[in-house]
Write a protein that holds these residues in place. Structure first.
Motif, PDB file in Angstrom:
ATOM      1  N   ASN A 288      27.949  37.744  33.528  1.00 38.16           N
ATOM      2  CA  ASN A 288      28.250  36.524  33.827  1.00 38.16           C
ATOM      3  C   ASN A 288      27.551  35.438  33.382  1.00 38.16           C
ATOM      4  OD1 ASN A 288      25.823  36.487  35.056  1.00 38.16           O
ATOM      5  ND2 ASN A 288      26.499  36.660  37.348  1.00 38.16           N
TER       6      ASN A 288
ATOM      7  N   HIS B 128      34.637  43.007  37.531  1.00 34.87           N
ATOM      8  CA  HIS B 128      35.796  42.231  38.317  1.00 34.87           C
ATOM      9  C   HIS B 128      37.131  42.595  38.148  1.00 34.87           C
ATOM     10  CE1 HIS B 128      37.344  38.577  40.303  1.00 34.87           C
ATOM     11  NE2 HIS B 128      38.108  38.409  39.262  1.00 34.87           N
TER      12      HIS B 128
ATOM     13  N   LEU C   3      34.347  32.344  30.308  1.00 33.46           N
ATOM     14  CA  LEU C   3      34.166  32.154  31.557  1.00 33.46           C
ATOM     15  C   LEU C   3      34.233  30.686  31.998  1.00 33.46           C
ATOM     16  CD1 LEU C   3      30.802  34.198  31.887  1.00 33.46           C
ATOM     17  CD2 LEU C   3      33.332  34.823  32.410  1.00 33.46           C
TER      18      LEU C   3
ATOM     19  N   TYR D 215      37.585  31.497  37.847  1.00 32.04           N
ATOM     20  CA  TYR D 215      36.374  31.531  37.177  1.00 32.04           C
ATOM     21  C   TYR D 215      36.248  32.073  35.804  1.00 32.04           C
ATOM     22  CZ  TYR D 215      35.286  30.987  42.376  1.00 32.04           C
ATOM     23  OH  TYR D 215      35.327  30.330  43.305  1.00 32.04           O
TER      24      TYR D 215
ATOM     25  N   PHE E 219      29.945  35.488  39.771  1.00 31.83           N
ATOM     26  CA  PHE E 219      30.315  34.712  38.350  1.00 31.83           C
ATOM     27  C   PHE E 219      29.236  34.089  37.966  1.00 31.83           C
ATOM     28  CE2 PHE E 219      34.442  36.078  39.035  1.00 31.83           C
ATOM     29  CZ  PHE E 219      34.971  36.471  37.614  1.00 31.83           C
TER      30      PHE E 219
END
Length: 320
Positions: free
Chosen positions: A113, A121, A145, A154, A241
Motif C-alpha cells: 500500500n 484486496h 495507487l 483507492y 490503503f
C-alpha cells in the motif's frame, strides 16, 4: 446478495410511493374546509419543499455528480498514480458474456500500500481479453495507487479504460425524470383536488405530499444501511490503503448482539504500539460468518492496520 438488495429496495420503495397515497385516500372523506391556519400550512409547505429538494439533490449527487467526479479521479490516477506490482492470489469467474467475449471476474490482489505494507484486496471487473489469461493465479499485474486517500477509487489497474455505460446513464436519467414527474404530479394533483380556493391549508404531516417525502428519506437511510453491511466501510478502505501495520495483543473478544443475516458482529479490544512506540488501546467491530466463528482468535496476538494520524482507528484484515 444482489437479489436481496433489489428485493428490499423494491419493498421499501412501495412504502414511499403508493402506500402513503393509498392510506390517505382510504383514511376518510375529502375535507372541504381549511385544516390549518395560513402560517401552519405554509410551514408544512416549506417543510415538504425542503424534504423533496434534499431527495432530488441526494439522487442527482449519487447518480451523476459522484460518477463524474470518480471519472475525473481515475484520469488523475492514470496521470499521477503510484505504481505497484500486484500478484493475483485468488481468481473466480463470475459470468461469461459470449456476445462480447468478456468475463466478469473477481480476483484478490496482493501488493504494497502507500506505506509499503503488504495488503490483500478483492476487486470485481470485466476482463475484455479473457483469452490472454492475464489474471490467473500467480500472475502479476500493474496497479496504480491513488495518492489522495480521501478520494475513491483507492487504486486502479494501470491499463484500466474509463468510460460511461450508455444504458446505465440512460436509466439514471429516466429515474430522475420520473422522480421529478412524481413530485410535480403529487403537488399538482392534491392542490387541484383539495385546495378549494384556500391555498395550501389542506396540508398536514400525514398528507402524502409530506409523508411520502419523509418515507423516501427513511427509505434512503435504510437502503444505505442494508447495502453498507455487505461492503467494507470507507474508513476501513482508507486504513487498508494508507495505514500502517502492527502486531496487537487481544484484550477481549465479545459479541455485540447485532446480527446481519444471522451472522454475529464481534467486538475486538486490542492493545498495540504504533511506529513511534506509543501504546494504544482500540476497538474494532466486524460481522463474522457462523462457519468461521470457531476459528476466530480469542487471545494472543493478531495483525492489525491503523491510521497513523489517528491510531484509535484500526482494522483487522484477517480475523481467521
Amino acid at each position: 446478495m444482489k437479489f436481496m438488495i433489489i428485493f428490499w429496495g423494491a419493498f421499501l420503495l412501495f412504502f414511499c410511493v403508493p402506500f402513503p397515497i393509498f392510506i390517505y385516500m382510504m383514511g376518510g372523506e375529502l375535507a372541504t374546509e381549511p385544516r390549518n391556519s395560513l402560517a401552519v400550512s405554509y410551514g408544512y409547505l416549506g417543510f415538504s419543499l425542503l424534504i423533496w429538494g434534499y431527495i432530488l439533490v441526494f439522487f442527482i449527487n449519487n447518480l451523476f455528480i459522484k460518477t463524474f467526479k470518480q471519472k475525473n479521479t481515475i484520469h488523475s490516477i492514470l496521470r499521477n498514480g503510484i505504481p505497484r506490482e500486484a500478484k493475483v492470489i485468488r481468481y473466480q469467474l463470475i459470468k461469461y458474456f459470449p456476445k462480447t467475449n468478456m468475463n466478469a471476474i473477481q480476483i484478490v490482489l496482493s501488493f504494497p500500500n502507500l506505506r509499503n505494507t503488504m495488503i490483500e484486496h478483492e476487486v470485481m471487473f470485466h476482463d475484455s481479453k479473457p483469452q490472454e489469461k492475464r489474471f490467473d493465479v500467480g500472475k502479476e499485474v500493474k496497479v496504480l495507487l491513488n495518492p489522495t486517500v480521501s478520494q475513491e477509487p483507492y487504486f486502479i489497474l494501470s491499463d484500466q479504460k474509463v468510460g460511461f455505460n450508455a444504458s446505465g446513464m440512460m436509466l439514471r436519467i429516466v429515474f430522475i425524470i420520473l422522480l421529478i414527474a412524481y413530485i410535480t404530479g403529487l403537488y399538482s394533483y392534491f392542490y387541484l383536488k383539495e385546495s378549494f380556493d384556500y391555498g395550501w391549508r389542506f396540508l398536514t404531516f400525514m398528507h402524502p405530499i409530506i409523508f411520502s417525502g419523509v418515507m423516501t428519506i427513511i427509505y434512503v437511510l435504510v437502503f444505505q444501511l442494508i447495502v453498507g453491511k455487505f461492503f467494507k466501510s470507507k474508513k476501513e478502505e482508507r486504513i487498508l490503503f494508507a495505514g500502517r501495520n502492527a502486531e496487537a495483543n487481544i484484550i477481549s473478544v465479545s459479541q455485540t448482539g447485532l446480527t446481519v443475516n444471522d451472522q454475529p458482529e464481534l467486538m475486538f479490544q486490542v492493545s498495540f504500539k504504533d511506529y513511534k512506540g506509543t501504546e494504544h488501546i482500540a476497538v474494532y467491530k466486524k460481522i463474522v460468518s457462523l462457519l468461521n466463528l470457531s476459528s476466530v482468535p480469542k487471545a494472543g496476538n493478531i495483525e492489525i492496520m491503523y491510521d497513523e494520524n489517528d491510531p484509535k482507528k484500526i482494522m483487522i484484515p484477517k480475523i481467521f
